[in-house]
Design an enzyme around this catalytic site. Structure first.
Site: not given
Length: 638
Positions: A21, A23, A53, A81, A283
């Site tokens: 994941e 961001f 998101w 997301h 993550y």
């Protein structure tokens, strides 16, 4: 491909999968840096990645750009997301349309956190009440476009009160989301496996059968660990603190100890047959080292088929998923190739196209860019004033001592190491190489250097070279090439004057693979018309390099003259079993090299002074002694 299809394939093959994941960073520069990191981490073999998101669509453009690049250029399946927070339906529609356009087939539907500065979540007027409403909307209006995932909370949602009744209610809400069309579950991070296993048991007893993918947070350093534990109210087993507290002042030791703790947790999860967990969702916090160390500790290594399904990176946008053939010329300029062919309406049988395609002329409209500013260029390439200095830069790139050249935004490919010294010698002799591949004769498809495609196959390559060269060096080279019927070539100057020893209009396959239960795959070609299309970009990149130096400066005039007078040449050694044959024309008649370079130097002296060292550098490169005889140059064929 939808993630559920990937998970089914992994289970059928009996292997563990993993995913990452990321961001979206707050700035465009941070986004570019993240692209580079995802490109590197792709080589760790994740089955897919997902992109968060921001609440209310905050940083929506960055999320959109990140999803687009991951799908189109990096070629890795991406899950996006999508939150309900501050998202009216029209904004949700925009996000879904953008995802569909970029070929993203996977959505993680979330309610989202409360608006910043508030403690209670409130629905947006004209938006969705919760995640199940979003799942229903996607399932109704995009039934075949997206595989929808939802979130699960082994420790309970942060807003869920304590007590057995609340836990039961939360499982009911999760089942509502699955019944509405959710196809798999990502979990919140956790560190206590007993809590996780109890939650999985409750989920299965409630009749929820979709795959569960546990969220795993590597321990990067003490501060980040503490921050996330407190923020998410995560229960941490006592033995974690017992191991971490004594080293909490040393980030490297925290990472080492933390990696072993989290790896042991993952081993317990994967070994628990009753839970039936087949993979891990990591993550990353946009960091590379923690994820890499965790996979190494777990002895999980990316499959070659996942990392390199073809010798070039496939694009996963809708109209390119079937693309199976590309010309070799853009191997180091992937984004340029994708942009220049983005508006093509067809890839017949997966082909890139040829002179018969009515869309071929559309290539001319793409703006070529070297993508570097003058300061960075000068720091990287200096201020060459002699042709020998340009030769030296190219040789350094081939030896791995230079990060990039105007024709390649990345360091030389790993397979170049097989022929790096031969390439370096060529450049020192005045043949400025910008693309190459060694011959490969039946290497296993899982080979870490040359392999690509499904397991159990064998791959082959013809040796290929592409370079700029002066007419003075080209003429005797062509005479030597034409003595060997195994070698074909194309040579073209900036004005478009073409020379070749082949008159075939069809493509020459230079890479192919043989795999169980499949037709022979021929994904890389050399073709005359596409070479002519490429030559405009190749010369333009050189001239843009020149323009990074002040007008009338020695460096600018030297590079301009080199581009304006050189030929761009590609040669293919069609006998793929003789890896040395492609270099033979460059190693014949070495005693004449000094005379040829004298001519080149005389030509350049009319434009730029300082080329006096080129003869000696070439003599040194090829081992010519004072009597004009070769001292011998050994090439290790592959």
């Amino acid at each position: 491909m939808k993630i559920t299809e990937k998970l089914q394939k992994a289970e059928k093959e009996g292997r563990t999968f993993w995913s990452f994941e990321f961001f979206p960073p707050r700035t465009a520069q941070g986004l570019q840096n993240l692209f580079d990191r995802i490109e590197r981490m792709r080589n760790l073999g994740p089955e897919f990645i997902d992109i968060t998101w921001g609440a209310g669509g905050k940083n929506a453009d960055l999320t959109n750009s990140l999803v687009q690049v991951c799908q189109e250029t990096i070629g890795i399946e991406t899950c996006m997301h999508l939150c309900c927070t501050e998202m009216p339906k029209e904004k949700v529609e925009w996000a879904l349309q953008q995802a569909k356009q970029h070929g993203c087939q996977n959505i993680l539907a979330l309610r989202g956190d409360p608006v910043a500065g508030t403690s209670k979540w409130e629905p947006t007027p004209g938006g969705f009440m919760n995640a199940v409403d979003l799942v229903k909307h996607i399932h109704k209006y995009y039934p075949d476009d997206f595989c929808v995932a939802v979130a699960g909370f082994p420790q309970g949602h942060p807003e869920t009160p304590e007590g057995e009744d609340a836990k039961v209610q939360e499982i009911k809400w999760l089942k509502e989301k699955v019944d509405a069309g959710a196809e798999f579950i990502f979990t919140q991070l956790f560190y206590d496996t007993s809590i996780f296993f109890d939650w999985v048991k409750r989920v299965r007893e409630a009749g929820i059968k979709v795959p569960i993918v546990p969220g795993i947070m590597p321990i990067q350093n003490w501060e980040k660990f503490e921050k996330w534990v407190q923020r998410e109210n995560i229960i941490v087993p006592p033995h974690f603190y017992e191991a971490l507290r004594p080293v909490k002042g040393d980030d490297e030791k925290v990472r080492q100890v933390g990696t072993k703790l989290v790896a042991q947790m993952c081993k317990e999860i994967l070994a628990n047959e009753q839970a039936g967990i087949k993979g891990l969702h990591i993550y990353t916090l946009n960091l590379e080292k923690g994820a890499r160390m965790l996979l190494q500790e777990l002895q999980l290594e990316g499959r070659r088929e996942q990392i390199a399904p073809l010798p070039w990176r496939p694009s996963l946008t809708p109209h390119r998923r079937g693309e199976s053939i590309r010309p070799i010329f853009w191997a180091n300029r992937v984004q340029s190739y994708l942009s220049r062919t983005d508006e093509w309406d067809e890839f017949p049988n997966g082909r890139w196209g040829d002179s018969r395609s009515p869309a071929y002329g559309d290539l001319d409209g793409y703006p070529v860019s070297i993508n570097i500013n003058p300061t960075d260029a000068h720091n990287l390439w200096g201020h060459p004033t002699a042709f020998s200095e340009i030769c030296g830069l190219f040789a350094r790139f081939c030896r791995g001592d230079l990060a990039k050249l105007p024709w390649s935004s990345q360091p030389a490919a790993s397979e170049t190491s097989v022929i790096d010294e031969q390439l370096a010698k060529m450049n020192e002799m005045g043949y400025l190489t910008i693309n190459s591949q060694p011959a490969v004769d039946g290497v296993r498809s899982d080979d870490k250097v040359h392999g690509w495609g499904p397991a159990g196959g064998y791959v082959y390559q013809k040796a290929y070279l592409e370079f700029f060269v002066s007419p003075e060096l080209l003429n005797p080279l062509i005479r030597r090439i034409e003595r060997d019927p195994r070698i074909t070539y194309y040579a073209v100057n900036k004005q478009g004057d073409l020379r070749t020893n082949t008159h075939s209009e069809g493509p020459n396959a230079v890479t192919w693979g043989v795999f169980p239960g499949k037709e022979i795959v021929q994904p890389t070609i050399v073709e005359a018309v596409s070479f002519i299309a490429w030559k405009d970009e190749a010369f333009e990149l050189g001239l843009q390099w020149a323009n990074l130096y002040p007008p009338a400066s020695p460096s600018r005039e030297l590079i301009e003259n080199t581009m304006n007078t050189s030929y761009l040449v590609n040669i293919v050694a069609n006998d793929f079993r003789d890896g040395m044959s492609i270099f033979e024309p460059f190693l014949l008649e070495l005693s004449s090299v000094g005379k040829v370079v004298d001519t080149v130097q005389h030509t350049l002296n009319g434009v730029v002074s300082g080329a006096n060292g080129v003869v000696e550098s070439v003599k040194h490169a090829v081992g010519v002694n004072g009597n004009g005889a070769s001292n011998g140059l050994v090439v290790n064929g592959h």
